[in-house]
Design a protein around this motif. Structure first.
Motif, PDB file in Angstrom:
ATOM      1  N   ASP A 167      31.414  41.631  40.479  1.00 44.99           N
ATOM      2  CA  ASP A 167      32.647  42.195  41.043  1.00 44.99           C
ATOM      3  C   ASP A 167      32.491  42.524  42.524  1.00 44.99           C
ATOM      4  OD1 ASP A 167      34.517  42.151  38.978  1.00 44.99           O
ATOM      5  OD2 ASP A 167      33.607  43.888  38.020  1.00 44.99           O
ATOM      6  N   SER A 168      31.308  43.056  42.903  1.00 47.66           N
ATOM      7  CA  SER A 168      31.107  43.415  44.318  1.00 47.66           C
ATOM      8  C   SER A 168      31.208  42.166  45.195  1.00 47.66           C
ATOM      9  CB  SER A 168      29.732  44.038  44.548  1.00 47.66           C
ATOM     10  OG  SER A 168      29.636  45.235  43.873  1.00 47.66           O
ATOM     11  N   ALA A 169      30.571  41.092  44.759  1.00 49.44           N
ATOM     12  CA  ALA A 169      30.579  39.862  45.568  1.00 49.44           C
ATOM     13  C   ALA A 169      32.005  39.348  45.733  1.00 49.44           C
ATOM     14  CB  ALA A 169      29.676  38.805  44.933  1.00 49.44           C
ATOM     15  N   MET A 170      32.800  39.382  44.631  1.00 52.16           N
ATOM     16  CA  MET A 170      34.177  38.889  44.723  1.00 52.16           C
ATOM     17  C   MET A 170      35.012  39.796  45.629  1.00 52.16           C
ATOM     18  SD  MET A 170      33.958  36.196  43.103  1.00 52.16           S
ATOM     19  CE  MET A 170      32.208  36.183  43.362  1.00 52.16           C
ATOM     20  N   GLU A 171      34.833  41.099  45.440  1.00 54.28           N
ATOM     21  CA  GLU A 171      35.594  42.058  46.241  1.00 54.28           C
ATOM     22  C   GLU A 171      35.259  41.879  47.723  1.00 54.28           C
ATOM     23  OE1 GLU A 171      36.739  46.193  44.657  1.00 54.28           O
ATOM     24  OE2 GLU A 171      34.943  46.499  45.859  1.00 54.28           O
ATOM     25  N   GLU A 172      33.965  41.731  48.007  1.00 54.37           N
ATOM     26  CA  GLU A 172      33.540  41.586  49.401  1.00 54.37           C
ATOM     27  C   GLU A 172      34.043  40.259  49.972  1.00 54.37           C
ATOM     28  OE1 GLU A 172      29.643  42.867  50.483  1.00 54.37           O
ATOM     29  OE2 GLU A 172      30.215  44.851  49.747  1.00 54.37           O
ATOM     30  N   ALA A 173      33.949  39.185  49.180  1.00 55.75           N
ATOM     31  CA  ALA A 173      34.398  37.875  49.667  1.00 55.75           C
ATOM     32  C   ALA A 173      35.890  37.917  50.010  1.00 55.75           C
ATOM     33  CB  ALA A 173      34.109  36.799  48.617  1.00 55.75           C
ATOM     34  N   VAL A 197      40.012  39.276  36.417  1.00 53.60           N
ATOM     35  CA  VAL A 197      41.013  39.522  37.460  1.00 53.60           C
ATOM     36  C   VAL A 197      40.425  39.279  38.855  1.00 53.60           C
ATOM     37  CG1 VAL A 197      40.607  42.027  37.297  1.00 53.60           C
ATOM     38  CG2 VAL A 197      42.667  41.215  38.368  1.00 53.60           C
ATOM     39  N   MET A 198      39.158  39.688  39.054  1.00 55.12           N
ATOM     40  CA  MET A 198      38.524  39.484  40.358  1.00 55.12           C
ATOM     41  C   MET A 198      38.219  37.997  40.570  1.00 55.12           C
ATOM     42  SD  MET A 198      38.511  42.364  41.794  1.00 55.12           S
ATOM     43  CE  MET A 198      37.396  42.303  43.160  1.00 55.12           C
TER      44      MET A 198
END
Ligand code: NAP
Length: 321
Positions: A167-173, A197-198
């Motif tokens: 999730d962090s990687a998707m949110e950051e991307a 969802v992410m």
């Protein structure tokens, strides 16, 4: 590079017993100390091996309110430390090697001394996981970052890499597409760990390109990152991505090893809070990234430090009644 902050002309600490001992000297620890010292509680910070925490490894901080032109991370931490000292906080740059929270007063053992405290604030933070690729450490804060919220705006109109599949990687991307021309997500598997969802949001974003079954081999550049060498683990082909930065988003490790078996931790090893900032042990509190895996900002860590200090003050007052 590890910047040092040492206080000048400071008398050696001779007291061994304190109203509150704060373990850790990042924004949470320093802020907590400013508040407890100002409330006339005898306060000791045991700062650990990297006083100042993660901010000592960053360059400019643009999002800490109060600094219209930004401030360098190490300078922000030095200033917080001086402010805590001005309020009367004692600070020792030593590492805690053991704690005993079973009996009161609580005992805290460092390499060189044993201290006692009526209350403790744990503010030891969390450490971002490293990939371990060649050049990763060398280019840390020179294009390699562990926080998109902190450093994203420095990468306007550049191509960048995000490593990770959670999730962090998707949110950051997704966040980084606001600034970057293009974001390459490099993930070691062919499926993401991130929530559906992410994933959907990332797949829909035209600025994001996925590189599956791919690992980061090396970070290259001169003054700053200019190339990332990536390897497809199914074919062993190595490719060069011409980019200005690498955001590593492969999770964090809370610095809680010392407290295992003494206070309750959650399944990921973060301190579990029970009553506001108090842990399951009365008199032991926690502040900052050591319990907060959601926000992880200097300003939120500082805010948690303030809350823990107010809770400590109330706890100490009620104990005396
Ligand atoms: P995470 O869920 O543990 O994901 C870490 C990712 O990094 C995984 O894809 C993992 O790969 C990869 N990874 C781990 N070690 C690696 C290595 N050495 N080299 C390359 N890749 C590596 O961590 P996170 O994304 O930081 O999330 C932490 C928690 O916070 C999760 O519970 C998450 O749901 C939550 N969170 C939620 C949100 C949100 O809902 N908006 C945002 C951020 C975080 P594998 O998949 O191959 O293991």
């Amino acid at each position: 590079m590890q910047a040092e902050i040492r206080s000048e002309n400071k008398k050696p600490e001779t007291r061994r017993k304190f109203d509150v001992i704060i373990i850790g000297a990042g924004p949470a620890g320093y802020t907590a100390a400013i508040y407890t010292s100002r409330a006339k509680r005898e306060t000791l910070i045991i700062s650990g091996i990297l006083p100042g925490g993660q901010l000592m490894l960053t360059t400019e901080v643009e999002n800490f309110p109060g600094f219209a032109n930004g401030i360098m991370g190490p300078e922000l931490m030095t200033t917080m430390r001086q402010q805590a000292e001005r309020m009367g906080t004692a600070i020792i740059d030593d590492e805690v090697v053991n704690v005993d929270f079973r009996h009161k007063p609580f005992k805290i053992l460092t390499y060189s001394e044993e201290y006692e405290a009526d209350s403790v604030i744990i503010a030891t933070g969390a450490t971002p996981r490293k990939i371990g690729a060649k050049g990763e450490q060398e280019f840390s804060a020179r294009g390699v970052s562990y926080c998109a919220t902190c450093d994203g705006p420095f990468f306007k109109n550049q191509d960048i890499v995000v490593a990770g599949g959670g999730d962090s990687a998707m949110e950051e991307a997704i966040f980084l597409t606001k600034f970057a021309n293009k974001v390459h997500v490099v993930h070691r598997k062919d499926t993401l760990r991130a929530s559906k969802v992410m994933q959907d949001r990332a797949f829909e974003n035209k600025k994001i390109q996925f590189h599956w079954n791919t690992i980061i081999e090396e970070v290259k550049g001169n003054q700053k990152v200019s190339q990332i060498m990536v390897k497809d683990v199914t074919t062993n082909n190595v490719n060069t991505l011409e980019v200005g930065g690498l955001f590593v988003a492969i999770g964090h490790e809370p610095n809680t090893k010392l407290f295992k078996g003494q206070i309750e931790l959650d399944e990921q090893g973060y301190v579990a809070l029970k009553n506001h900032t108090q842990t399951n042990v009365e008199g032991i509190f926690a502040a900052g990234d050591v319990h907060d895996h959601r926000y992880r900002q200097a300003i939120t860590a500082a805010a948690f430090g303030c809350m823990a200090a107010i809770d400590v003050d109330k706890y100490l007052s009620e104990r005396k009644k």
